[in-house]
Design a protein around this motif. Structure first.
Motif, PDB file in Angstrom:
ATOM      1  N   HIS A 123       0.407   0.299   7.337  1.00  0.00           N
ATOM      2  CA  HIS A 123      -0.038   1.696   7.190  1.00  0.00           C
ATOM      3  C   HIS A 123      -0.604   2.275   8.485  1.00  0.00           C
ATOM      4  CE1 HIS A 123      -3.687  -0.688   6.579  1.00  0.00           C
ATOM      5  NE2 HIS A 123      -4.381   0.385   6.900  1.00  0.00           N
ATOM      6  N   LEU A 124      -0.954   1.416   9.435  1.00  0.00           N
ATOM      7  CA  LEU A 124      -1.528   1.890  10.699  1.00  0.00           C
ATOM      8  C   LEU A 124      -0.490   2.488  11.639  1.00  0.00           C
ATOM      9  CD1 LEU A 124      -4.011  -1.053  11.428  1.00  0.00           C
ATOM     10  CD2 LEU A 124      -4.502   1.158  10.347  1.00  0.00           C
ATOM     11  N   TRP A 125       0.759   2.047  11.515  1.00  0.00           N
ATOM     12  CA  TRP A 125       1.788   2.527  12.446  1.00  0.00           C
ATOM     13  C   TRP A 125       2.969   3.236  11.759  1.00  0.00           C
ATOM     14  CZ3 TRP A 125       6.355   0.356  11.047  1.00  0.00           C
ATOM     15  CH2 TRP A 125       6.344  -0.923  10.466  1.00  0.00           C
ATOM     16  N   TYR A 126       3.067   3.136  10.448  1.00  0.00           N
ATOM     17  CA  TYR A 126       4.239   3.622   9.731  1.00  0.00           C
ATOM     18  C   TYR A 126       4.462   5.129   9.910  1.00  0.00           C
ATOM     19  CZ  TYR A 126       7.689   3.966   5.955  1.00  0.00           C
ATOM     20  OH  TYR A 126       8.840   4.188   5.230  1.00  0.00           O
ATOM     21  N   GLU A 127       3.413   5.914   9.774  1.00  0.00           N
ATOM     22  CA  GLU A 127       3.573   7.370   9.848  1.00  0.00           C
ATOM     23  C   GLU A 127       4.028   7.818  11.227  1.00  0.00           C
ATOM     24  OE1 GLU A 127       1.322  11.499   8.473  1.00  0.00           O
ATOM     25  OE2 GLU A 127       0.220   9.594   8.476  1.00  0.00           O
ATOM     26  N   ASN A 128       3.491   7.208  12.278  1.00  0.00           N
ATOM     27  CA  ASN A 128       3.917   7.567  13.632  1.00  0.00           C
ATOM     28  C   ASN A 128       5.394   7.271  13.858  1.00  0.00           C
ATOM     29  OD1 ASN A 128       1.451   8.535  14.478  1.00  0.00           O
ATOM     30  ND2 ASN A 128       0.764   6.564  15.282  1.00  0.00           N
ATOM     31  N   ARG A 129       5.874   6.229  13.226  1.00  0.00           N
ATOM     32  CA  ARG A 129       7.276   5.828  13.423  1.00  0.00           C
ATOM     33  C   ARG A 129       8.238   6.576  12.517  1.00  0.00           C
ATOM     34  NH1 ARG A 129       9.617  -0.408  13.226  1.00  0.00           N
ATOM     35  NH2 ARG A 129      11.814   0.136  13.497  1.00  0.00           N
ATOM     36  N   PHE A 130       7.834   6.802  11.252  1.00  0.00           N
ATOM     37  CA  PHE A 130       8.761   7.368  10.278  1.00  0.00           C
ATOM     38  C   PHE A 130       8.393   8.776   9.814  1.00  0.00           C
ATOM     39  CE2 PHE A 130       9.270   2.728   9.764  1.00  0.00           C
ATOM     40  CZ  PHE A 130      10.637   2.633   9.989  1.00  0.00           C
ATOM     41  N   GLY A 131       7.242   9.292  10.235  1.00  0.00           N
ATOM     42  CA  GLY A 131       6.902  10.668   9.933  1.00  0.00           C
ATOM     43  C   GLY A 131       6.342  10.927   8.561  1.00  0.00           C
ATOM     44  N   ARG A 132       5.949   9.896   7.846  1.00  0.00           N
ATOM     45  CA  ARG A 132       5.341  10.070   6.528  1.00  0.00           C
ATOM     46  C   ARG A 132       4.314   8.965   6.319  1.00  0.00           C
ATOM     47  NH1 ARG A 132      10.610   8.540   6.037  1.00  0.00           N
ATOM     48  NH2 ARG A 132      11.024   6.507   5.060  1.00  0.00           N
ATOM     49  N   PRO A 133       3.276   9.251   5.552  1.00  0.00           N
ATOM     50  CA  PRO A 133       2.198   8.263   5.373  1.00  0.00           C
ATOM     51  C   PRO A 133       2.643   7.070   4.540  1.00  0.00           C
ATOM     52  CG  PRO A 133       1.840  10.164   3.972  1.00  0.00           C
ATOM     53  CD  PRO A 133       3.009  10.519   4.849  1.00  0.00           C
ATOM     54  N   TYR A 134       1.865   6.018   4.651  1.00  0.00           N
ATOM     55  CA  TYR A 134       2.145   4.769   3.930  1.00  0.00           C
ATOM     56  C   TYR A 134       0.812   4.204   3.467  1.00  0.00           C
ATOM     57  CZ  TYR A 134       4.601   0.285   3.092  1.00  0.00           C
ATOM     58  OH  TYR A 134       5.167  -0.838   2.540  1.00  0.00           O
ATOM     59  N   GLU A 135       0.664   4.020   2.179  1.00  0.00           N
ATOM     60  CA  GLU A 135      -0.599   3.549   1.637  1.00  0.00           C
ATOM     61  C   GLU A 135      -0.848   2.091   2.027  1.00  0.00           C
ATOM     62  OE1 GLU A 135      -2.983   5.235  -0.068  1.00  0.00           O
ATOM     63  OE2 GLU A 135      -1.783   7.008   0.409  1.00  0.00           O
ATOM     64  N   PRO A 136      -2.098   1.721   2.276  1.00  0.00           N
ATOM     65  CA  PRO A 136      -2.410   0.317   2.564  1.00  0.00           C
ATOM     66  C   PRO A 136      -1.970  -0.577   1.395  1.00  0.00           C
ATOM     67  CG  PRO A 136      -4.279   1.717   3.095  1.00  0.00           C
ATOM     68  CD  PRO A 136      -3.294   2.582   2.378  1.00  0.00           C
ATOM     69  N   LEU A 137      -1.458  -1.748   1.734  1.00  0.00           N
ATOM     70  CA  LEU A 137      -0.984  -2.683   0.728  1.00  0.00           C
ATOM     71  C   LEU A 137      -2.072  -3.702   0.389  1.00  0.00           C
ATOM     72  CD1 LEU A 137       2.563  -3.366   2.231  1.00  0.00           C
ATOM     73  CD2 LEU A 137       1.982  -1.765   0.398  1.00  0.00           C
ATOM     74  N   SER A 138      -1.910  -4.350  -0.745  1.00  0.00           N
ATOM     75  CA  SER A 138      -2.873  -5.373  -1.153  1.00  0.00           C
ATOM     76  C   SER A 138      -2.332  -6.784  -0.989  1.00  0.00           C
ATOM     77  CB  SER A 138      -3.287  -5.146  -2.608  1.00  0.00           C
ATOM     78  OG  SER A 138      -2.164  -5.250  -3.465  1.00  0.00           O
ATOM     79  N   CYS A 139      -1.001  -6.902  -0.787  1.00  0.00           N
ATOM     80  CA  CYS A 139      -0.375  -8.213  -0.590  1.00  0.00           C
ATOM     81  C   CYS A 139       1.013  -8.000  -0.006  1.00  0.00           C
ATOM     82  CB  CYS A 139      -0.290  -8.988  -1.902  1.00  0.00           C
ATOM     83  SG  CYS A 139       0.801  -8.244  -3.124  1.00  0.00           S
ATOM     84  N   SER A 140       1.639  -9.057   0.434  1.00  0.00           N
ATOM     85  CA  SER A 140       2.960  -8.941   1.048  1.00  0.00           C
ATOM     86  C   SER A 140       4.011  -8.411   0.079  1.00  0.00           C
ATOM     87  CB  SER A 140       3.411 -10.304   1.584  1.00  0.00           C
ATOM     88  OG  SER A 140       2.707 -10.661   2.740  1.00  0.00           O
ATOM     89  N   LEU A 141       4.035  -8.946  -1.133  1.00  0.00           N
ATOM     90  CA  LEU A 141       5.097  -8.593  -2.073  1.00  0.00           C
ATOM     91  C   LEU A 141       5.048  -7.137  -2.509  1.00  0.00           C
ATOM     92  CD1 LEU A 141       5.258 -11.796  -4.307  1.00  0.00           C
ATOM     93  CD2 LEU A 141       6.791 -11.110  -2.451  1.00  0.00           C
ATOM     94  N   GLU A 142       3.891  -6.508  -2.400  1.00  0.00           N
ATOM     95  CA  GLU A 142       3.787  -5.093  -2.759  1.00  0.00           C
ATOM     96  C   GLU A 142       4.696  -4.227  -1.891  1.00  0.00           C
ATOM     97  OE1 GLU A 142       0.293  -1.717  -3.526  1.00  0.00           O
ATOM     98  OE2 GLU A 142      -0.228  -3.700  -2.730  1.00  0.00           O
ATOM     99  N   SER A 143       4.982  -4.680  -0.686  1.00  0.00           N
ATOM    100  CA  SER A 143       5.824  -3.898   0.226  1.00  0.00           C
ATOM    101  C   SER A 143       7.249  -3.750  -0.295  1.00  0.00           C
ATOM    102  CB  SER A 143       5.854  -4.546   1.613  1.00  0.00           C
ATOM    103  OG  SER A 143       6.517  -5.804   1.579  1.00  0.00           O
TER     104      SER A 143
END
Length: 217
Positions: A123-143
């Motif tokens: 979530h720290l870099w996703y919006e800068n790269r893809f132009g939309r926000p990304y909620e923080p995840l709680s585990c790997s599989l949530e992605s």
């Protein structure tokens, strides 16, 4: 000396969820992965390094299955190997980079092709790269539920008991049907279409389901 493709994997009715159980597909995935030396080398390395909540995901898995289904050689068409883990104790890039280098040092012959990412900091870099926000995840599989295509959402890891654990939130039938199905949980239309076009060049048997027109690009 050219590589001889293996015999096509006996898929039977695994592509039809009305005729076979998901457990049958899970067993087929395990069988295919465990006979691929590259995937097993990565999985064994991840387990040996004791990476937290680590999984081998996406293309490395479903494209290996497609190769088994169509009789193509191991590794055919696979661009890279995505290894994810989750460590919320340090969200810095430096901490992630140390893990990347640990994996590279442990398996140097694949270092250029393994993509290691800490899902706790996406979530720290996703919006800068893809132009939309990304909620923080709680585990790997949530992605996995946010991947561009439902077919991408598959993960495996090797347990301490040497068994293969498989996770697929949208099921495995589409993989065995060689059908790329869009996931509209986020607006990933461009990624779905781009990857679909690339994959069709390697696996022309693939069906790419179009992104729903009601969802804008």
């Amino acid at each position: 000396m050219p590589t001889t493709p293996p015999d096509p994997f006996p898929v039977g009715e695994l592509a039809d969820p009305t005729k076979t159980r998901e457990d049958d597909r899970f067993r087929a995935v395990s069988r295919i992965v465990q006979t691929d030396p590259t995937l097993m080398a990565i999985l064994q390395t991840s387990r040996r390094l004791d990476l937290p909540d680590a999984w081998l995901v996406s293309g490395a898995i479903y494209q290996t299955i497609w190769n088994a289904l169509t009789g193509r050689p191991e590794g055919y068409g696979i661009k890279d190997y995505d290894l994810i883990y989750f460590d919320g104790s340090d969200l810095s890039y430096d901490a992630e980079d140390k893990v990347i280098r640990r994996v590279a040092d442990a398996i140097p012959e694949l270092a250029e092709r393994i993509e290691v990412r800490n899902q706790a900091r996406v979530h720290l870099w996703y919006e800068n790269r893809f132009g939309r926000p990304y909620e923080p995840l709680s585990c790997s599989l949530e992605s996995l539920v946010f991947y561009a295509s439902k077919t991408h959402a598959v993960a495996v890891r090797l347990t301490q008991g040497n068994a293969l654990e498989v996770h697929a939130p949208f099921g495995l039938a589409n993989i065995f049907a060689m059908r790329l199905v869009p996931n509209t949980a986020t607006n990933n239309r461009a990624t779905h279409e781009e990857k679909g076009a690339r994959m069709k060049t390697f696996w022309p048997e693939l069906t790419v389901v179009p992104w729903p027109s009601r969802i804008s690009s």
